[in-house]
Design an enzyme around this catalytic site. Structure first.
Site, mmCIF file in Angstrom:
data_model
loop_
_atom_site.group_PDB
_atom_site.id
_atom_site.type_symbol
_atom_site.label_atom_id
_atom_site.label_comp_id
_atom_site.label_asym_id
_atom_site.label_seq_id
_atom_site.Cartn_x
_atom_site.Cartn_y
_atom_site.Cartn_z
ATOM 1 N N GLN A 1 -18.279 13.406 -36.681
ATOM 2 C CA GLN A 1 -18.858 12.243 -36.014
ATOM 3 C C GLN A 1 -19.230 12.528 -34.565
ATOM 4 O O GLN A 1 -19.671 11.632 -33.847
ATOM 5 C CB GLN A 1 -17.926 11.038 -36.120
ATOM 6 C CG GLN A 1 -16.688 11.088 -35.248
ATOM 7 C CD GLN A 1 -15.717 9.985 -35.620
ATOM 8 O OE1 GLN A 1 -15.137 9.980 -36.696
ATOM 9 N NE2 GLN A 1 -15.537 9.020 -34.734
ATOM 10 N N GLY B 1 -6.311 10.015 -31.983
ATOM 11 C CA GLY B 1 -5.233 10.435 -31.095
ATOM 12 C C GLY B 1 -5.504 10.065 -29.652
ATOM 13 O O GLY B 1 -6.332 9.193 -29.366
ATOM 14 N N GLN C 1 -11.951 -3.782 -31.174
ATOM 15 C CA GLN C 1 -13.212 -4.431 -30.825
ATOM 16 C C GLN C 1 -13.976 -3.637 -29.768
ATOM 17 O O GLN C 1 -15.174 -3.802 -29.617
ATOM 18 C CB GLN C 1 -12.929 -5.866 -30.335
ATOM 19 C CG GLN C 1 -14.123 -6.625 -29.763
ATOM 20 C CD GLN C 1 -15.222 -6.893 -30.796
ATOM 21 O OE1 GLN C 1 -15.000 -6.777 -32.007
ATOM 22 N NE2 GLN C 1 -16.404 -7.242 -30.324
ATOM 23 N N HIS D 1 -4.648 1.371 -28.781
ATOM 24 C CA HIS D 1 -4.093 1.775 -30.075
ATOM 25 C C HIS D 1 -2.764 1.064 -30.340
ATOM 26 O O HIS D 1 -2.471 0.688 -31.480
ATOM 27 C CB HIS D 1 -3.856 3.286 -30.112
ATOM 28 C CG HIS D 1 -5.095 4.113 -29.974
ATOM 29 N ND1 HIS D 1 -5.326 4.919 -28.888
ATOM 30 C CD2 HIS D 1 -6.177 4.242 -30.788
ATOM 31 C CE1 HIS D 1 -6.489 5.537 -29.045
ATOM 32 N NE2 HIS D 1 -7.041 5.136 -30.189
ATOM 33 N N HIS E 1 -3.425 5.158 -26.555
ATOM 34 C CA HIS E 1 -3.269 4.334 -25.359
ATOM 35 C C HIS E 1 -2.905 2.915 -25.786
ATOM 36 O O HIS E 1 -2.697 2.661 -26.982
ATOM 37 C CB HIS E 1 -4.541 4.382 -24.514
ATOM 38 C CG HIS E 1 -5.797 4.098 -25.309
ATOM 39 N ND1 HIS E 1 -6.039 2.866 -25.872
ATOM 40 C CD2 HIS E 1 -6.855 4.884 -25.625
ATOM 41 C CE1 HIS E 1 -7.213 2.896 -26.493
ATOM 42 N NE2 HIS E 1 -7.721 4.116 -26.371
#
Lengths: 290, 290
Positions: free
Chosen positions: A61, A31, A150, A37, A34
């Site tokens: 995580q 979520g 990336q 995404h 930005h």
């Protein structure tokens, strides 16, 4: 666009698509969406019949409870961004929906890919949390393609290894980092980077740029190149947690820098910890093609 | 019937079935097929459009190298049995095909389900090996239903937990134990049980029968019932590695025996280690329905 919060509802919602053999593209996120995404959603929208976006701040995580607590949650804005980008299904499960009481499952890789860099600094449990939740999400969504950024280069490599080693029928597509106009890599955590810290945050990109220009200038020694990159952060008053030049597939440190080498960096900036990376480009080729 | 040895070939072979939305039934085995496996194949054949049988002696689930080395391999006979039972695809990968060099993946559950009984005696790595290979096989075959034998009761529970906790889109069907005429549970390891040991092997079933008849006689105390079952093995000169009365879902020991309780047993017989189990039946109900 449909927003669903349970595994059963998502399965049900995807049933017609699966029956029609539609290709399902999947963008797993935490979520606070930005432009980075959005690039993933755009790619999925172009390549697939059906686009599923998940929003789940995966507790397993996070090594740092404060980081987890502080991680931005912007549900309404996220839904609007998903809709704007042509997402078909937004999956927003609760932590209880994803991890039932007493759940002990762990999907883990071991070795340098998960122990180095982020694994060394956040603890390798970080990536065990990632591989576990991604396996679950892949089983729930059963996508043909899943899209990762990336910007989280090591995560993308870990996911590729996960899919390969578990023989998952999913293709992993890694999409280029999206940056602000001044070069700051898009990140959900940037929301906490304000005022003077916002200027300091440019230190990461400055270091990556310096690595490339040192390479362009003929520097091939990884240690020397690293030193120059670290020095380039100094004016920004940023000290890296790590800055390393590594093989872009194995993440093992290189001694001599060649095109394709990955420069990775993590640094605390104000209340958060930012990461960024770049792949060293072949100057000669750049010049020739220019 | 098609025999395939690589993951790519199996995926290719199953493509038409998947396109036609055929239901795929999957019987994972370690080969040395017997009537117990045939019951699984029959069930799959009845319920599914396409039946896949895998034969893979998974090295990562053997705690004892001698057991792995000695585990029977009867490839030609297995292929004939599969064909006779209407299997469509036999998947027989090599260890190298399943685990590439440098592979570090592990899918693991923790807690009593994997630590108790077989986990306690073979080491919990046994079940980690099982859950890892089953996850891989499920990803390769992508079955609708997978069939396991009740003889390996704990394994069946572990697989059910695996599927539930990883949200795998697979239904697990557990098929009743098949026995020789004299009651010995079918097992690939029985091939090594010869002569006097073959008679001794009946000690396991004798113990299970004694547990039920003690229950039928009114015994409800788990400790007393266990003692009687152990005593019933004595004439067979078999000493159990463990003999326990446990909850059939959690595998936790029970104090008071009720219908549905699981009696589990493991015992060395000659050169091998055998396991067996039974579920305590309600005597009154049995009488009423007779």
């Amino acid at each position: 666009m449909l927003v669903v919060r349970t595994i059963a509802d998502l399965r049900e919602a995807l049933r017609p698509a699966r029956r029609e053999e539609a290709s399902i593209g999947f963008v797993p996120t935490m979520g606070a969406l930005h432009h980075g995404h959005e690039a993933l959603m755009e790619r999925a929208r172009t390549e697939c019949d059906v686009v599923v976006l998940s929003i789940f701040v995966n507790p397993t995580q996070f090594n740092d409870p404060t980081d987890l607590e502080r991680y931005p949650r912007t549900e309404e804005a996220d839904v609007a961004i998903a809709e704007k980008n042509g997402v078909d299904f937004v999956f927003m499960p609760s932590a209880e929906e994803m991890y039932r009481p007493g759940s002990t499952i762990e999907v883990r890789l071991d070795g340098p890919l998960v122990d180095s860099l982020e694994g060394a600094h956040r603890g390798s449990d970080h990536f065990h949390g990632v591989t576990t939740v991604v396996t679950k999400l892949f089983n729930i969504v059963q996508p043909e393609v899943a899209y990762f950024g990336q910007k989280d280069a090591q995560q993308a490599l870990v996911i590729r290894a996960l899919v390969r080693e578990l023989d998952m029928p999913v293709r992993i597509d890694v999409v280029q980092t999206v940056r602000e106009d001044d070069g700051l890599a898009m990140s959900s955590r940037n929301i906490h980077v304000k005022g003077r810290d916002r200027e300091r945050a440019l230190g990461l990109k400055a270091a990556l740029d310096e690595a490339q220009s040192a390479y362009d200038g003929g520097e091939r020694d990884a240690a020397a190149l690293t030193e120059r990159a670290v020095a380039a952060m100094k004016p920004f008053e940023v000290v890296p947690e790590y800055l390393a030049i590594v093989d872009r597939v194995t993440l093992q440190p290189v001694e001599t820098v060649e095109p394709g080498a990955l420069v990775v960096i993590a640094a605390p900036v104000g209340p958060v910890r930012l990461i960024d990376n770049t792949v060293i480009k072949d100057t000669a080729q750049l010049t020739r093609s220019a």
